[in-house]
Motif scaffolding. Structure first.
Motif, PDB file in Angstrom:
ATOM      1  N   SER A 158     -16.964   9.863  -6.136  1.00 45.25           N
ATOM      2  CA  SER A 158     -16.974  10.990  -6.839  1.00 45.25           C
ATOM      3  C   SER A 158     -17.285  12.192  -5.977  1.00 45.25           C
ATOM      4  O   SER A 158     -16.782  13.283  -6.076  1.00 45.25           O
ATOM      5  CB  SER A 158     -17.720  10.888  -8.047  1.00 45.25           C
ATOM      6  N   VAL A 159     -18.261  11.912  -5.299  1.00 42.60           N
ATOM      7  CA  VAL A 159     -18.566  12.986  -4.148  1.00 42.60           C
ATOM      8  C   VAL A 159     -17.581  13.243  -3.225  1.00 42.60           C
ATOM      9  O   VAL A 159     -17.115  14.346  -2.932  1.00 42.60           O
ATOM     10  CB  VAL A 159     -19.841  12.698  -3.484  1.00 42.60           C
ATOM     11  N   LEU A 160     -16.930  12.302  -2.666  1.00 44.35           N
ATOM     12  CA  LEU A 160     -15.994  12.194  -1.602  1.00 44.35           C
ATOM     13  C   LEU A 160     -14.502  12.968  -2.404  1.00 44.35           C
ATOM     14  O   LEU A 160     -13.822  13.748  -1.698  1.00 44.35           O
ATOM     15  CB  LEU A 160     -15.447  11.007  -1.202  1.00 44.35           C
ATOM     16  N   ARG A 161     -14.241  12.590  -3.354  1.00 44.03           N
ATOM     17  CA  ARG A 161     -12.859  12.970  -4.132  1.00 44.03           C
ATOM     18  C   ARG A 161     -12.962  14.645  -4.349  1.00 44.03           C
ATOM     19  O   ARG A 161     -12.047  15.351  -3.975  1.00 44.03           O
ATOM     20  CB  ARG A 161     -12.609  12.448  -5.372  1.00 44.03           C
ATOM     21  N   THR A 162     -14.302  15.030  -4.752  1.00 43.32           N
ATOM     22  CA  THR A 162     -14.461  16.387  -4.798  1.00 43.32           C
ATOM     23  C   THR A 162     -14.270  16.907  -3.613  1.00 43.32           C
ATOM     24  O   THR A 162     -13.764  18.318  -3.450  1.00 43.32           O
ATOM     25  CB  THR A 162     -15.853  16.829  -5.678  1.00 43.32           C
ATOM     26  N   ALA A 163     -14.909  16.479  -2.483  1.00 39.51           N
ATOM     27  CA  ALA A 163     -14.909  17.369  -1.124  1.00 39.51           C
ATOM     28  C   ALA A 163     -13.467  17.435  -0.559  1.00 39.51           C
ATOM     29  O   ALA A 163     -13.077  18.467  -0.254  1.00 39.51           O
ATOM     30  CB  ALA A 163     -15.850  16.536  -0.340  1.00 39.51           C
ATOM     31  N   VAL A 164     -12.900  16.257  -0.845  1.00 40.78           N
ATOM     32  CA  VAL A 164     -11.300  16.283  -0.482  1.00 40.78           C
ATOM     33  C   VAL A 164     -10.474  17.258  -1.127  1.00 40.78           C
ATOM     34  O   VAL A 164      -9.707  18.140  -0.637  1.00 40.78           O
ATOM     35  CB  VAL A 164     -10.898  14.717  -0.552  1.00 40.78           C
ATOM     36  N   ASP A 165     -10.582  17.212  -2.299  1.00 42.87           N
ATOM     37  CA  ASP A 165      -9.877  18.223  -3.335  1.00 42.87           C
ATOM     38  C   ASP A 165     -10.325  19.814  -2.916  1.00 42.87           C
ATOM     39  O   ASP A 165      -9.369  20.673  -2.611  1.00 42.87           O
ATOM     40  CB  ASP A 165     -10.162  18.087  -4.695  1.00 42.87           C
ATOM     41  N   ASP A 166     -11.607  19.991  -2.702  1.00 48.23           N
ATOM     42  CA  ASP A 166     -11.871  21.528  -2.194  1.00 48.23           C
ATOM     43  C   ASP A 166     -11.482  21.846  -0.931  1.00 48.23           C
ATOM     44  O   ASP A 166     -11.596  22.787  -0.446  1.00 48.23           O
ATOM     45  CB  ASP A 166     -13.490  21.316  -2.270  1.00 48.23           C
ATOM     46  N   ALA A 167     -11.403  20.704   0.077  1.00 39.66           N
ATOM     47  CA  ALA A 167     -10.907  21.015   1.259  1.00 39.66           C
ATOM     48  C   ALA A 167      -9.259  21.501   1.423  1.00 39.66           C
ATOM     49  O   ALA A 167      -8.588  21.468   2.364  1.00 39.66           O
ATOM     50  CB  ALA A 167     -11.165  19.693   2.400  1.00 39.66           C
ATOM     51  N   GLY A 168      -8.700  21.045   0.301  1.00 43.80           N
ATOM     52  CA  GLY A 168      -7.299  21.378   0.122  1.00 43.80           C
ATOM     53  C   GLY A 168      -6.230  20.268   0.385  1.00 43.80           C
ATOM     54  O   GLY A 168      -5.001  20.191   0.558  1.00 43.80           O
ATOM     55  N   LEU A 169      -6.974  18.918   0.419  1.00 46.00           N
ATOM     56  CA  LEU A 169      -5.983  17.731   0.506  1.00 46.00           C
ATOM     57  C   LEU A 169      -6.090  17.124  -0.868  1.00 46.00           C
ATOM     58  O   LEU A 169      -6.974  17.266  -1.619  1.00 46.00           O
ATOM     59  CB  LEU A 169      -6.615  16.750   1.590  1.00 46.00           C
ATOM     60  N   PRO A 170      -5.172  16.262  -1.026  1.00 46.23           N
ATOM     61  CA  PRO A 170      -4.943  15.695  -2.548  1.00 46.23           C
ATOM     62  C   PRO A 170      -6.259  14.784  -2.829  1.00 46.23           C
ATOM     63  O   PRO A 170      -6.749  14.038  -1.838  1.00 46.23           O
ATOM     64  CB  PRO A 170      -3.732  14.665  -2.235  1.00 46.23           C
ATOM     65  N   ALA A 171      -6.740  14.807  -4.022  1.00 42.40           N
ATOM     66  CA  ALA A 171      -7.972  13.992  -4.399  1.00 42.40           C
ATOM     67  C   ALA A 171      -7.698  12.485  -4.412  1.00 42.40           C
ATOM     68  O   ALA A 171      -8.607  11.542  -3.996  1.00 42.40           O
ATOM     69  CB  ALA A 171      -8.591  14.514  -5.614  1.00 42.40           C
ATOM     70  N   ASN A 172      -6.368  12.142  -4.691  1.00 38.98           N
ATOM     71  CA  ASN A 172      -5.995  10.879  -4.813  1.00 38.98           C
ATOM     72  C   ASN A 172      -6.156  10.214  -3.368  1.00 38.98           C
ATOM     73  O   ASN A 172      -5.639   9.121  -3.216  1.00 38.98           O
ATOM     74  CB  ASN A 172      -4.894  10.739  -5.560  1.00 38.98           C
ATOM     75  N   THR A 173      -6.380  10.870  -2.175  1.00 35.91           N
ATOM     76  CA  THR A 173      -6.371  10.262  -0.909  1.00 35.91           C
ATOM     77  C   THR A 173      -7.499   9.140  -1.043  1.00 35.91           C
ATOM     78  O   THR A 173      -7.508   8.116  -0.137  1.00 35.91           O
ATOM     79  CB  THR A 173      -6.956  11.323   0.010  1.00 35.91           C
ATOM     80  N   VAL A 174      -8.698   9.536  -2.013  1.00 37.03           N
ATOM     81  CA  VAL A 174      -9.532   8.557  -1.970  1.00 37.03           C
ATOM     82  C   VAL A 174      -9.673   8.203  -3.480  1.00 37.03           C
ATOM     83  O   VAL A 174      -9.807   8.895  -4.510  1.00 37.03           O
ATOM     84  CB  VAL A 174     -11.020   8.696  -1.596  1.00 37.03           C
ATOM     85  N   GLN A 175      -9.394   6.782  -3.716  1.00 38.28           N
ATOM     86  CA  GLN A 175      -9.664   6.200  -5.116  1.00 38.28           C
ATOM     87  C   GLN A 175     -10.340   4.862  -5.269  1.00 38.28           C
ATOM     88  O   GLN A 175     -10.328   3.972  -4.213  1.00 38.28           O
ATOM     89  CB  GLN A 175      -8.333   5.923  -5.730  1.00 38.28           C
ATOM     90  N   LEU A 176     -11.173   4.817  -6.248  1.00 33.69           N
ATOM     91  CA  LEU A 176     -11.736   3.526  -6.283  1.00 33.69           C
ATOM     92  C   LEU A 176     -11.395   2.758  -7.577  1.00 33.69           C
ATOM     93  O   LEU A 176     -10.896   3.218  -8.594  1.00 33.69           O
ATOM     94  CB  LEU A 176     -13.673   3.922  -6.793  1.00 33.69           C
ATOM     95  N   LEU A 177     -11.116   1.484  -7.357  1.00 31.87           N
ATOM     96  CA  LEU A 177     -10.549   0.591  -8.406  1.00 31.87           C
ATOM     97  C   LEU A 177     -11.752   0.129  -9.132  1.00 31.87           C
ATOM     98  O   LEU A 177     -12.925  -0.030  -8.607  1.00 31.87           O
ATOM     99  CB  LEU A 177      -9.743  -0.618  -7.517  1.00 31.87           C
ATOM    100  N   ASP A 178     -11.266  -0.575 -10.509  1.00 30.46           N
ATOM    101  CA  ASP A 178     -12.376  -0.946 -11.308  1.00 30.46           C
ATOM    102  C   ASP A 178     -12.828  -2.411 -10.702  1.00 30.46           C
ATOM    103  O   ASP A 178     -12.108  -3.089 -10.185  1.00 30.46           O
ATOM    104  CB  ASP A 178     -11.622  -1.525 -12.588  1.00 30.46           C
TER     105      ASP A 178
END
Length: 413
Positions: A158-178
Motif C-alpha cells: 500500500s505504501v509503495l503503490r502510493t509512492a509510485v503513483d505520486d512519483a508519476g509512474l503507474p501504481a500497477n507497477t507494484v501489485q500484491l496477489l491474494d
C-alpha cells in the motif's frame, strides 16, 4: 480481482515503465524509501498481527525471525531502495555492437522482461526489495507472499503503490496477489503471455512446485545446503572463523552453511575446537561416527541430515579422507548454491574451485558472502542455482533480456 486481471494491468503498466527514464525510476525509488520510513509505525502494527498469528500457529523461531519487522529492518528496506537508486540503470546498455560488412549497424541492448512474478515465503522485506529491483530494471512486479506475512505485505505494498503513483509512474507497477489460498499461485503459474518470467523464493517444496507446474518461464532460485570443506592444508584459525561465521552469523538464510567437511588429517586438531565453539554458540552438531567420537555432545547424524537445509542452529559434520571424498559428498548432497574451501594450498583451492559445481565458490571466506549486496550488485531478487540466463545473485542486469536494434539506410536483402 483475479490474477488474470492483475497480470493484464501489470502488462499495461510495464509498457509505460519500459519507457521511463532513469531519473523517473530513481525518483520513485527514493520516494518509496521515504514513505516506508514515514509509515514505519503502521507497517510494524500490521506486522504484529502476523507475528501473533505465527506464535499461535507454533511456527519455528527461525520462521518468526524472518517474518519480524521493526523500525531498524524497515530502515534497512528503505536503504536498499536508496542503494538501488544509486546503481546504474541496465536498461538500454549495449551488450555488444558492430557494423556489418554490408553497412548495417547492429546493437544488442538490454530491455526489461516486462512482467515479473515473484512467489516467496515469509520475509516481508522481500516485498520492498522485489518491488524496487523490478521497478529499477523496468519491470512490473506481481508479488505473491506467504499467508503468514499477509498483513505486513499488504501494508508495505500500500505504501509503495502510493509512492509510485505520486512519483508519476503507474501504481500497477507494484501489485500484491491474494495469499489466502493457493489458487493465486496456480493462476500466476498459468498466466503465460501476460507474465514473462516467474521467480520462486523459498523452501525446496515451493521451488519444486513452481518449476514443475508453471507454464510461465521460471528462473529457479535454489535452496542452500552449503558446505564448508576444511582441507588438510587449512590454517586452523582461519578455518574456525570461516566455519563459525558461515553457520552462526545468521541462521535463517540460504547462504548459511549447513554442512562441515573436515579432512581426516585435521580431525584430531580441528574438530575439538570447532565442535566446542559451535556448541558454545548454541549450534547442535550432527556428526558421523568419527565426529561423534570427539564429543559426547554430538548427535549422531542420519542420512537425512546430509541433505537438509536446516535454517536453524544445526549443522551436519563429517570427516573425509581426501578432497575427492569431499567433492563426492558435495555432489551427492549439495544444492549448487555456495561451497567453501579453507586451505593454504593454491593447488587444492584451484582444484576445488574447478571441480565443484555451484553458483558461488568461496576460498578462505564465509559462505555468507554470496549475496547481491555483498557482491556490490545492490538488492538482489534471489540467488539462482540454475545454469541458463542467470546464476548466482541476481541483480539488475539479470532482470533484463535483450533485443537487437539494426539500423540501415534503405538496406534490402
Amino acid at each position: 480481482m483475479t490474477v488474470q486481471q492483475q497480470a493484464s494491468d501489470a502488462r499495461i503498466a510495464s509498457l509505460d515503465l519500459a519507457a521511463a527514464t532513469r531519473a523517473e525510476k530513481d525518483a520513485a525509488l527514493l520516494l518509496m524509501a521515504d514513505r516506508l520510513v514515514e509509515r514505519a509505525a503502521d507497517i510494524v502494527t500490521a506486522n504484529e498481527t502476523d507475528i501473533a498469528n505465527a506464535h499461535a500457529a507454533n511456527l519455528s523461531g527461525a520462521v518468526i525471525d524472518r517474518l519480524t519487522l521493526n523500525p531498524e529492518r524497515i530502515e534497512a528496506m528503505a536503504d536498499g531502495l536508496r542503494q538501488l537508486a544509486a546503481l546504474p540503470d541496465p536498461v538500454g546498455d549495449v551488450v555488444r555492437g558492430s557494423t556489418l560488412a554490408n553497412g548495417l549497424e547492429l546493437r544488442q541492448v538490454r530491455v526489461p522482461f516486462g512482467v515479473v512474478g515473484i512467489v516467496y515465503e515469509g520475509r516481508p522485506n522481500v516485498t520492498a526489495d522485489a518491488a524496487g529491483i523490478c521497478l529499477k530494471s523496468g519491470n512490473a512486479a506481481l508479488l505473491r507472499g506467504s499467508g503468514s506475512a499477509m498483513s505486513s505485505n499488504a501494508a508495505i505494498v500500500s505504501v509503495l503503490r502510493t509512492a509510485v503513483d505520486d512519483a508519476g509512474l503507474p501504481a500497477n507497477t507494484v501489485q500484491l496477489l491474494d495469499a489466502t489460498s493457493r489458487d493465486s499461485v496456480k493462476e500466476l503459474m498459468r498466466a503465460r503471455g501476460l507474465v514473462d518470467v516467474l521467480i520462486p523464493r523459498g523452501g525446496a517444496s515451493l521451488i519444486k512446485t513452481v518449476v514443475e507446474e508453471s507454464t510461465v518461464p521460471v528462473i529457479e532460485t535454489g535452496v542452500g545446503n552449503c558446505h564448508v570443506y576444511v582441507d588438510e592444508a587449512a590454517d586452523l584459525e582461519k578455518a574456525l572463523a570461516v566455519v563459525l561465521n558461515s553457520k552462526t552469523q545468521r541462521l535463517s538464510t540460504c547462504n548459511t552453511a549447513e554442512s562441515l567437511l573436515v579432512h581426516s588429517a585435521l580431525a584430531d586438531s580441528f574438530l575439538p575446537l570447532a565442535i566446542e565453539e559451535l556448541i558454545t554458540a548454541g549450534v547442535t552438531v550432527h556428526g558421523d561416527a568419527r565426529v561423534a567420537a570427539v564429543s559426547d555432545d554430538v548427535v549422531p547424524a542420519t542420512r537425512e541430515d546430509w541433505g537438509t537445509e536446516y535454517l536453524s542452529a544445526d549443522i551436519a559434520v563429517a570427516v573425509v579422507d581426501s578432497m575427492e571424498d569431499a567433492l563426492d559428498h558435495i555432489r551427492r548432497y549439495g544444492t549448487g548454491h555456495t561451497e567453501a574451501i579453507v586451505s593454504e594450498s593454491v593447488t587444492a583451492t584451484r582444484r576445488f574451485a574447478s571441480r565443484v559445481d555451484a553458483a558461488a565458490v568461496m576460498i578462505n571466506a564465509s559462505t555468507r558472502f554470496t549475496d547481491g549486496g555483498e557482491f556490490g550488485f545492490g538488492a538482489e531478487i534471489g540467488i539462482s542455482t540454475q545454469k541458463l540466463h542467470a546464476r548466482g545473485p541476481m541483480g539488475l542486469p539479470e532482470l533484463t533480456s535483450t533485443k537487437y536494434i539494426v539500423t540501415g539506410n534503405g538496406h534490402t536483402r
